[in-house]
Design a protein around this motif. Structure first.
Motif, PDB file in Angstrom:
ATOM      1  N   ASP A  43       0.770  -1.145   0.063  1.00  0.00           N
ATOM      2  CA  ASP A  43       0.050  -0.134   0.075  1.00  0.00           C
ATOM      3  C   ASP A  43       0.951   1.201  -0.026  1.00  0.00           C
ATOM      4  O   ASP A  43       0.256   2.340  -0.150  1.00  0.00           O
ATOM      5  N   ASP A  44       2.088   1.010   0.055  1.00  0.00           N
ATOM      6  CA  ASP A  44       3.182   2.204   0.150  1.00  0.00           C
ATOM      7  C   ASP A  44       3.819   2.532  -1.352  1.00  0.00           C
ATOM      8  O   ASP A  44       4.343   1.842  -1.792  1.00  0.00           O
ATOM      9  N   ASP A  45       3.437   3.842  -1.420  1.00  0.00           N
ATOM     10  CA  ASP A  45       3.752   4.421  -2.931  1.00  0.00           C
ATOM     11  C   ASP A  45       5.181   4.091  -3.185  1.00  0.00           C
ATOM     12  O   ASP A  45       5.721   3.738  -4.079  1.00  0.00           O
ATOM     13  N   GLU A  46       5.916   4.576  -2.283  1.00  0.00           N
ATOM     14  CA  GLU A  46       7.497   4.448  -2.317  1.00  0.00           C
ATOM     15  C   GLU A  46       8.052   2.752  -2.622  1.00  0.00           C
ATOM     16  O   GLU A  46       8.785   2.739  -3.231  1.00  0.00           O
ATOM     17  N   THR A  47       7.316   1.987  -1.679  1.00  0.00           N
ATOM     18  CA  THR A  47       7.588   0.665  -1.840  1.00  0.00           C
ATOM     19  C   THR A  47       7.262   0.211  -3.345  1.00  0.00           C
ATOM     20  O   THR A  47       8.076  -0.691  -3.936  1.00  0.00           O
ATOM     21  N   ARG A  48       6.192   0.632  -3.845  1.00  0.00           N
ATOM     22  CA  ARG A  48       5.596   0.143  -4.861  1.00  0.00           C
ATOM     23  C   ARG A  48       6.464   0.779  -6.169  1.00  0.00           C
ATOM     24  O   ARG A  48       6.930  -0.010  -6.991  1.00  0.00           O
ATOM     25  N   ARG A  49       6.883   1.984  -6.137  1.00  0.00           N
ATOM     26  CA  ARG A  49       7.957   2.520  -7.046  1.00  0.00           C
ATOM     27  C   ARG A  49       9.214   1.828  -7.119  1.00  0.00           C
ATOM     28  O   ARG A  49       9.598   1.639  -8.025  1.00  0.00           O
ATOM     29  N   ALA A  50       9.797   1.488  -5.746  1.00  0.00           N
ATOM     30  CA  ALA A  50      10.876   0.940  -5.923  1.00  0.00           C
ATOM     31  C   ALA A  50      11.084  -0.532  -6.569  1.00  0.00           C
ATOM     32  O   ALA A  50      11.806  -1.151  -7.313  1.00  0.00           O
ATOM     33  N   ALA A  51       9.768  -1.317  -6.214  1.00  0.00           N
ATOM     34  CA  ALA A  51       9.398  -2.640  -6.769  1.00  0.00           C
ATOM     35  C   ALA A  51       9.142  -2.257  -8.274  1.00  0.00           C
ATOM     36  O   ALA A  51       9.735  -3.212  -9.101  1.00  0.00           O
ATOM     37  N   GLN A  52       8.645  -1.210  -8.817  1.00  0.00           N
ATOM     38  CA  GLN A  52       8.362  -1.239 -10.064  1.00  0.00           C
ATOM     39  C   GLN A  52       9.651  -0.765 -10.959  1.00  0.00           C
ATOM     40  O   GLN A  52      10.128  -1.784 -12.037  1.00  0.00           O
ATOM     41  N   THR A  53      10.697  -0.221 -10.254  1.00  0.00           N
ATOM     42  CA  THR A  53      12.057  -0.096 -10.909  1.00  0.00           C
ATOM     43  C   THR A  53      12.732  -1.103 -11.020  1.00  0.00           C
ATOM     44  O   THR A  53      13.412  -1.730 -12.014  1.00  0.00           O
ATOM     45  N   GLU A  54      12.694  -2.097  -9.849  1.00  0.00           N
ATOM     46  CA  GLU A  54      13.359  -3.647  -9.677  1.00  0.00           C
ATOM     47  C   GLU A  54      12.932  -4.642 -10.923  1.00  0.00           C
ATOM     48  O   GLU A  54      13.383  -4.877 -11.639  1.00  0.00           O
ATOM     49  N   LEU A  55      11.479  -4.369 -11.025  1.00  0.00           N
ATOM     50  CA  LEU A  55      10.832  -5.077 -11.912  1.00  0.00           C
ATOM     51  C   LEU A  55      11.309  -4.741 -13.574  1.00  0.00           C
ATOM     52  O   LEU A  55      11.765  -5.495 -14.270  1.00  0.00           O
ATOM     53  N   GLN A  56      11.393  -3.377 -13.971  1.00  0.00           N
ATOM     54  CA  GLN A  56      11.847  -3.011 -15.307  1.00  0.00           C
ATOM     55  C   GLN A  56      13.309  -3.451 -15.354  1.00  0.00           C
ATOM     56  O   GLN A  56      13.603  -3.802 -16.545  1.00  0.00           O
ATOM     57  N   GLU A  57      14.230  -3.352 -14.420  1.00  0.00           N
ATOM     58  CA  GLU A  57      15.497  -3.349 -14.577  1.00  0.00           C
ATOM     59  C   GLU A  57      15.582  -5.144 -14.663  1.00  0.00           C
ATOM     60  O   GLU A  57      16.356  -5.416 -15.591  1.00  0.00           O
ATOM     61  N   SER A  58      14.930  -5.909 -13.705  1.00  0.00           N
ATOM     62  CA  SER A  58      15.082  -7.420 -13.848  1.00  0.00           C
ATOM     63  C   SER A  58      14.645  -7.797 -15.132  1.00  0.00           C
ATOM     64  O   SER A  58      15.326  -8.926 -15.767  1.00  0.00           O
ATOM     65  N   LEU A  59      13.721  -7.196 -15.624  1.00  0.00           N
ATOM     66  CA  LEU A  59      12.946  -7.735 -16.883  1.00  0.00           C
ATOM     67  C   LEU A  59      13.763  -7.419 -18.142  1.00  0.00           C
ATOM     68  O   LEU A  59      13.814  -8.306 -19.140  1.00  0.00           O
ATOM     69  N   ALA A  60      14.472  -6.363 -18.162  1.00  0.00           N
ATOM     70  CA  ALA A  60      15.472  -5.853 -19.129  1.00  0.00           C
ATOM     71  C   ALA A  60      16.617  -6.864 -19.157  1.00  0.00           C
ATOM     72  O   ALA A  60      16.934  -7.433 -20.290  1.00  0.00           O
ATOM     73  N   SER A  61      17.180  -7.195 -17.831  1.00  0.00           N
ATOM     74  CA  SER A  61      18.249  -7.801 -17.904  1.00  0.00           C
ATOM     75  C   SER A  61      17.935  -9.265 -18.110  1.00  0.00           C
ATOM     76  O   SER A  61      18.589 -10.386 -19.027  1.00  0.00           O
ATOM     77  N   TRP A  62      16.584  -9.773 -17.807  1.00  0.00           N
ATOM     78  CA  TRP A  62      16.243 -11.258 -18.219  1.00  0.00           C
ATOM     79  C   TRP A  62      15.839 -11.288 -19.770  1.00  0.00           C
ATOM     80  O   TRP A  62      16.393 -12.393 -20.298  1.00  0.00           O
ATOM     81  N   ARG A  63      15.601 -10.309 -20.486  1.00  0.00           N
ATOM     82  CA  ARG A  63      15.489 -10.203 -21.913  1.00  0.00           C
ATOM     83  C   ARG A  63      16.710 -10.400 -22.543  1.00  0.00           C
ATOM     84  O   ARG A  63      16.862 -11.121 -23.475  1.00  0.00           O
ATOM     85  N   THR A  64      17.773  -9.786 -21.907  1.00  0.00           N
ATOM     86  CA  THR A  64      19.210  -9.824 -22.622  1.00  0.00           C
ATOM     87  C   THR A  64      19.524 -11.285 -22.345  1.00  0.00           C
ATOM     88  O   THR A  64      20.063 -12.083 -23.196  1.00  0.00           O
ATOM     89  N   ALA A  65      19.330 -12.011 -21.274  1.00  0.00           N
ATOM     90  CA  ALA A  65      19.763 -13.471 -20.920  1.00  0.00           C
ATOM     91  C   ALA A  65      19.186 -14.110 -21.831  1.00  0.00           C
ATOM     92  O   ALA A  65      19.885 -15.200 -22.492  1.00  0.00           O
ATOM     93  N   HIS A  66      17.895 -13.945 -22.178  1.00  0.00           N
ATOM     94  CA  HIS A  66      17.034 -14.981 -22.951  1.00  0.00           C
ATOM     95  C   HIS A  66      17.666 -14.974 -24.255  1.00  0.00           C
ATOM     96  O   HIS A  66      17.812 -16.029 -24.961  1.00  0.00           O
ATOM     97  N   ALA A  67      18.015 -13.727 -24.928  1.00  0.00           N
ATOM     98  CA  ALA A  67      18.605 -13.542 -26.211  1.00  0.00           C
ATOM     99  C   ALA A  67      20.091 -14.208 -26.186  1.00  0.00           C
ATOM    100  O   ALA A  67      20.272 -14.774 -27.275  1.00  0.00           O
ATOM    101  N   GLY A  68      20.815 -14.277 -25.160  1.00  0.00           N
ATOM    102  CA  GLY A  68      22.004 -15.067 -25.181  1.00  0.00           C
ATOM    103  C   GLY A  68      21.750 -16.626 -25.224  1.00  0.00           C
ATOM    104  O   GLY A  68      22.689 -17.169 -25.553  1.00  0.00           O
ATOM    105  N   LEU A  69      20.506 -16.893 -24.971  1.00  0.00           N
ATOM    106  CA  LEU A  69      20.384 -18.589 -25.108  1.00  0.00           C
ATOM    107  C   LEU A  69      19.907 -18.939 -26.443  1.00  0.00           C
ATOM    108  O   LEU A  69      20.002 -19.974 -26.744  1.00  0.00           O
ATOM    109  N   GLN A  70      19.579 -17.804 -27.574  1.00  0.00           N
ATOM    110  CA  GLN A  70      19.187 -18.252 -28.552  1.00  0.00           C
ATOM    111  C   GLN A  70      20.194 -18.394 -29.474  1.00  0.00           C
ATOM    112  O   GLN A  70      21.041 -17.903 -29.436  1.00  0.00           O
TER     113      GLN A  70
END
Length: 70
Positions: A43-70
Motif C-alpha cells: 500500500d506504500d507508494d514508495e515501496t511500489r515505485r522501488a519494486a516497479q524499478t526493480e521489475l523493469q531492470e530485472s525484466l530488461a536483464s532477463w530479456r538480454t539473458a534470454h537473447a543469449g540463449l538463442q
C-alpha cells in the motif's frame, strides 16, 4: 588424441556458458515475481515505485539473458 581433448574442452565451455546464462535467467525470473508480488501487495507508494524499478531492470536483464540463449 590431442585434437579430441581440445574439442571436448571447447564443447564444455559452450555448455557451461549456456548453464550460466540459464541460471542467471532463473534468478532474474525470481526477482521479477518477487517485485510483481510486492507491487500487488504493498500500500506504500514508495515501496511500489522501488519494486516497479526493480521489475523493469530485472525484466530488461532477463530479456538480454534470454537473447543469449538463442
Amino acid at each position: 588424441g590431442q585434437l579430441l581433448v581440445q574439442h571436448a574442452i571447447e564443447r564444455q565451455r559452450g555448455d557451461s556458458t549456456v548453464v550460466n546464462i540459464a541460471g542467471r535467467q532463473r534468478m532474474l525470473s525470481q526477482r521479477i515475481v518477487k517485485a510483481a508480488l510486492v507491487i500487488d501487495a504493498s500500500d506504500d507508494d514508495e515501496t511500489r515505485r522501488a519494486a516497479q524499478t526493480e521489475l523493469q531492470e530485472s525484466l530488461a536483464s532477463w530479456r538480454t539473458a534470454h537473447a543469449g540463449l538463442q
